[in-house]
Design an enzyme around this catalytic site. Structure first.
Site, PDB file in Angstrom:
ATOM      1  N   ASP A 130       1.012  -4.976 -36.418  1.00  0.00           N
ATOM      2  CA  ASP A 130       1.057  -3.425 -35.945  1.00  0.00           C
ATOM      3  C   ASP A 130       1.721  -3.117 -34.918  1.00  0.00           C
ATOM      4  O   ASP A 130       1.461  -2.147 -34.047  1.00  0.00           O
ATOM      5  CB  ASP A 130      -0.582  -2.953 -35.856  1.00  0.00           C
ATOM      6  CG  ASP A 130      -1.496  -3.899 -34.803  1.00  0.00           C
ATOM      7  OD1 ASP A 130      -0.720  -4.764 -34.182  1.00  0.00           O
ATOM      8  OD2 ASP A 130      -2.428  -3.949 -35.122  1.00  0.00           O
ATOM      9  N   ASP A 300       3.698  10.019 -31.889  1.00  0.00           N
ATOM     10  CA  ASP A 300       4.308  11.476 -32.157  1.00  0.00           C
ATOM     11  C   ASP A 300       3.353  12.269 -33.025  1.00  0.00           C
ATOM     12  O   ASP A 300       3.254  13.600 -32.799  1.00  0.00           O
ATOM     13  CB  ASP A 300       5.505  11.240 -33.051  1.00  0.00           C
ATOM     14  CG  ASP A 300       6.696  10.706 -32.223  1.00  0.00           C
ATOM     15  OD1 ASP A 300       6.517  10.650 -31.047  1.00  0.00           O
ATOM     16  OD2 ASP A 300       7.588   9.972 -32.958  1.00  0.00           O
TER      17      ASP A 300
END
Length: 345
Positions: A130, A300
């Site tokens: 991850d 983001d």
């Protein structure tokens, strides 16, 4: 103007085509990459872009930090279309065409400065578990010119239409004068100018540019690693994220009508936000480790969600909630992609 009319959220940054792939540790080591980092490509990384395409199964996504956030904000808002404007520089090539098409599909009002000297920028997202290691080859993105694009009357009109502005710190490496022009406009007109610390190297190697813009920043975003580096570079003498947020909030500010808000995400740990003299922590949405597909774009997405509510004049708590929702959606998918409609209330 109703909270979300066209062109009310303005973003400017480096449009990049993301080339993402799950890679192995050897690949990271070969190119001297850290598992969770973002850097600008150097000569030694040139071969990386070809090798990742040859060796691994790659996916192409329209990317670049600011553009991702702007796209997510538009997705969260849904209607009307083109609430979000985006400026950046691309090449006249295949990747540039893909970026235009993707912006169009996302209903973002993208105005690219197109030039022929450099090809459209790319970003290799090397995913291990991850973690994601990003290597950006700015190319055309680096060629943005204030006088050739931002200053043009029809383009500047779009800047004036906006009431919330977002620029990722990455753009400090490209056009400080463009950022300052937008930031000063926001400040003088009591509009919201928001900035992201974006990556540790920005606080380290572009410290002067960052601090030139900081007095105009109404909302400062970052994650825990970026916050720690920022603290070290500023001589805050603390590693406590809440303390760093307070000290960042207290830095000099031009527009005194608004206190600065600092928002630091910490992955699966709670998000920290300053508000006046208090610092609050907001827990993120729970997610099972096995449901995490790819954390690329999570930061983001958080900003995009946050901005989608900010531009609608919602409470800050609601902005954080929207940020957490958007990030939670994005990490369940490959790249910075999203389902057709959000399910956020």
């Amino acid at each position: 103007c109703v909270p979300q009319c066209p062109n009310s959220l303005f973003g400017m940054g480096n449009p990049l085509l993301d080339i993402s792939a799950v890679v192995d540790k050897d690949f990271l080591e070969k190119y001297g990459l850290k598992p969770n980092d973002q850097i600008l490509a150097e000569d030694k990384h040139k071969a990386l872009f070809e090798e990742i395409v040859k060796k691994f199964k790659v996916e192409y996504h329209a990317g670049g930090a600011t553009q991702n956030s702007i796209k997510i904000a538009q997705w969260m808002i849904q209607d009307p279309h083109k609430v979000c404007t985006f400026f950046g520089c691309i090449g006249e090539d295949k990747f540039g065409e893909i970026l235009k098409q993707k912006a169009d599909e996302a209903h973002v009002d993208a105005y690219y400065y197109e030039q022929t000297e450099e090809p459209t920028g790319t970003c290799a997202a090397c995913i291990t578990g991850d973690n994601r290691s990003l290597v950006a080859n700015l190319a055309a993105a680096n060629c943005y010119k204030k006088d050739k694009h931002l200053d043009l009357k029809e383009n500047w009109k779009l800047v004036e239409k906006a009431k919330v502005y977002y620029i990722a710190g990455f753009f400090l490496t490209v056009s400080l004068e463009s950022i300052l022009k937008v930031a000063k406009h926001a400040s003088e007109n009591n509009k919201l100018f928001t900035l992201n610390l974006s990556a540790p190297f920005i606080s380290q190697f572009f410290k002067d540019a960052l601090m030139e813009v900081m007095p105009y920043v109404d909302v400062l975003f970052g994650n825990e690693t970026e916050a720690a580096t920022f603290s070290k570079e500023q001589g805050f003498q603390t590693e406590d994220i809440a303390e760093i947020a307070k000290k960042a909030e207290a830095l000099p500010k031009v527009n005194k009508k608004r206190p600065r808000i600092v928002v630091f995400t910490q992955g699966k740990d709670g998000t920290i936000m300053t508000k006046g003299d208090k610092v609050e922590t907001f827990p993120v949405l729970k997610i099972d480790q096995k449901d995490i597909v790819d954390t690329n774009g999570a930061g983001d997405a958080f900003v995009g969600g946050f901005l989608s509510e900010l531009v609608q004049d919602k409470e800050l708590e609601q902005c954080v909630k929207a940020g957490h929702y958007a990030a939670n959606v994005i990490i369940r998918r490959a790249g910075c992609t999203f389902p057709e409609k959000p399910d956020f209330h």
